[in-house]
Scaffold this active site. Structure first.
Site, PDB file in Angstrom:
ATOM      1  N   GLU A  20      10.527 -26.828 -31.205  1.00 25.66           N
ATOM      2  CA  GLU A  20      10.933 -27.799 -31.167  1.00 25.66           C
ATOM      3  C   GLU A  20      11.189 -28.698 -32.387  1.00 25.66           C
ATOM      4  O   GLU A  20      10.040 -28.969 -33.097  1.00 25.66           O
ATOM      5  CB  GLU A  20       9.826 -29.130 -30.509  1.00 25.66           C
ATOM      6  CG  GLU A  20      11.011 -29.986 -30.127  1.00 25.66           C
ATOM      7  CD  GLU A  20      10.244 -31.273 -28.750  1.00 25.66           C
ATOM      8  OE1 GLU A  20       9.361 -30.437 -28.244  1.00 25.66           O
ATOM      9  OE2 GLU A  20      10.298 -32.135 -29.259  1.00 25.66           O
ATOM     10  N   ARG A  75      13.969 -36.614 -35.823  1.00 22.39           N
ATOM     11  CA  ARG A  75      13.547 -37.672 -36.777  1.00 22.39           C
ATOM     12  C   ARG A  75      13.392 -37.587 -37.789  1.00 22.39           C
ATOM     13  O   ARG A  75      13.072 -38.769 -38.870  1.00 22.39           O
ATOM     14  CB  ARG A  75      12.022 -38.146 -36.419  1.00 22.39           C
ATOM     15  CG  ARG A  75      11.909 -38.201 -34.730  1.00 22.39           C
ATOM     16  CD  ARG A  75      10.520 -38.254 -34.217  1.00 22.39           C
ATOM     17  NE  ARG A  75       9.918 -37.851 -32.789  1.00 22.39           N
ATOM     18  CZ  ARG A  75       8.981 -37.520 -32.479  1.00 22.39           C
ATOM     19  NH1 ARG A  75       7.934 -38.108 -32.899  1.00 22.39           N
ATOM     20  NH2 ARG A  75       9.093 -37.082 -31.367  1.00 22.39           N
ATOM     21  N   LYS A  94       9.446 -33.123 -18.589  1.00 19.67           N
ATOM     22  CA  LYS A  94       8.092 -33.331 -19.955  1.00 19.67           C
ATOM     23  C   LYS A  94       7.787 -34.886 -19.358  1.00 19.67           C
ATOM     24  O   LYS A  94       9.175 -35.130 -19.288  1.00 19.67           O
ATOM     25  CB  LYS A  94       9.131 -33.501 -20.883  1.00 19.67           C
ATOM     26  CG  LYS A  94       8.711 -34.421 -22.443  1.00 19.67           C
ATOM     27  CD  LYS A  94       9.038 -34.643 -23.390  1.00 19.67           C
ATOM     28  CE  LYS A  94       9.123 -35.417 -24.711  1.00 19.67           C
ATOM     29  NZ  LYS A  94       9.865 -35.122 -25.707  1.00 19.67           N
TER      30      LYS A  94
HETATM   31  C1  3PG Z   1       5.754 -36.961 -30.097  1.00 19.66           C
HETATM   32  O1  3PG Z   1       6.065 -38.533 -29.536  1.00 19.66           O
HETATM   33  O2  3PG Z   1       5.718 -36.379 -31.534  1.00 19.66           O
HETATM   34  C2  3PG Z   1       5.508 -35.977 -29.449  1.00 19.66           C
HETATM   35  O3  3PG Z   1       5.267 -35.899 -28.304  1.00 19.66           O
HETATM   36  C3  3PG Z   1       3.901 -35.845 -30.066  1.00 19.66           C
HETATM   37  O4  3PG Z   1       2.825 -35.848 -29.768  1.00 19.66           O
HETATM   38  P1  3PG Z   1       1.318 -36.273 -30.418  1.00 19.66           P
HETATM   39  O5  3PG Z   1       1.843 -36.494 -31.531  1.00 19.66           O
HETATM   40  O6  3PG Z   1       0.963 -36.949 -29.301  1.00 19.66           O
HETATM   41  O7  3PG Z   1       1.549 -34.826 -29.818  1.00 19.66           O
END
Ligand code: 3PG
Length: 214
Positions: free
Chosen positions: A45, A49, A133
């Site tokens: 994934e 961002r 999710k």
């Molecule tokens: C995020 O918001 O980047 C994802 O949910 C992953 O979260 P994490 O960095 O806690 O694994």
């Protein structure tokens, strides 16, 4: 090359962990994806961002045949169109709205929508999403919440994401309603910055070896 449409549940069953990738430099995308694939992690994934995200998806889709690249952090219907054009094969969103449901249908990208409450599970299921999710998993209640949701929603399968680690993942994966978890720990910013693909392959290998119940 045209691909057959994928089902979200099949993608979730391809591996116990879906890495949540934030990439700043699209030139690193192919090496990063190859490192993960070499460690046995194929479903990737790439989050929307950073400005590099779509180019990174395009590069992985064109050059890493074994990877199944998807787009994360979908929050607008146009995200589907752009990511599908770049080669994304599935989408992940932090939540779900009528506009996103429509965008997912129009693009034909399978979507893993984010939920945090029972009402959101009901709404997602009514829109045809039996796989969701739990996000952000830690703040939503994690293991306890997933156990509680398993009572009224035995037909819904979860991918908890947010705050999950290599150490905590086994407890999530032992639940009967969790097919996989999402997490960023496979691609830490410092290792990516150093092009440390060997260590990323090791992290992927450890993640791919995690057992699960379903
Ligand atoms: C995020 O918001 O980047 C994802 O949910 C992953 O979260 P994490 O960095 O806690 O694994």
């Amino acid at each position: 090359m045209a691909h057959l449409p994928l089902k979200m549940i099949d993608l979730m069953r391809l591996g116990p962990v879906i890495p949540v990738i934030v990439i700043d430099d699209a030139r690193q995308a192919v090496s990063l994806a190859k490192a993960l694939v070499e460690g046995g992690v194929r479903v990737l994934e790439v989050t929307l961002r950073t400005p590099a995200a779509l180019d990174a998806i395009r590069a992985i889709a064109s050059h890493v045949g074994e990877a199944i690249v998807g787009v994360g952090t979908i929050s607008r219907p146009s995200d589907f169109t752009e990511a599908a054009a770049a080669g994304a094969r599935f989408g992940v969103s932090p939540g779900l709205t009528p506009e996103l449901i429509e965008g997912s249908r129009a693009s034909q990208l399978p979507l893993l929508p984010g939920v945090m409450t029972p009402s959101e599970v009901i709404a997602a299921r009514a829109a045809g999403f039996a796989e969701v999710k739990l996000f952000p998993s830690g703040q939503a209640g994690g293991i306890g919440m997933l156990k509680a949701l398993g009572g009224p929603f035995p037909d819904v399968t979860f991918c908890p994401t947010g705050g999950v680690t290599q150490e905590s993942a086994p407890d999530f994966l032992a639940l009967p309603n969790v097919a996989c978890v999402g997490g960023s720990w496979l691609t830490p910013k410092d290792l990516v910055a150093k092009n440390d693909w060997r260590r990323i392959t090791e992290l992927a290998r450890e993640a791919a070896a995690l057992g699960r119940r379903i």
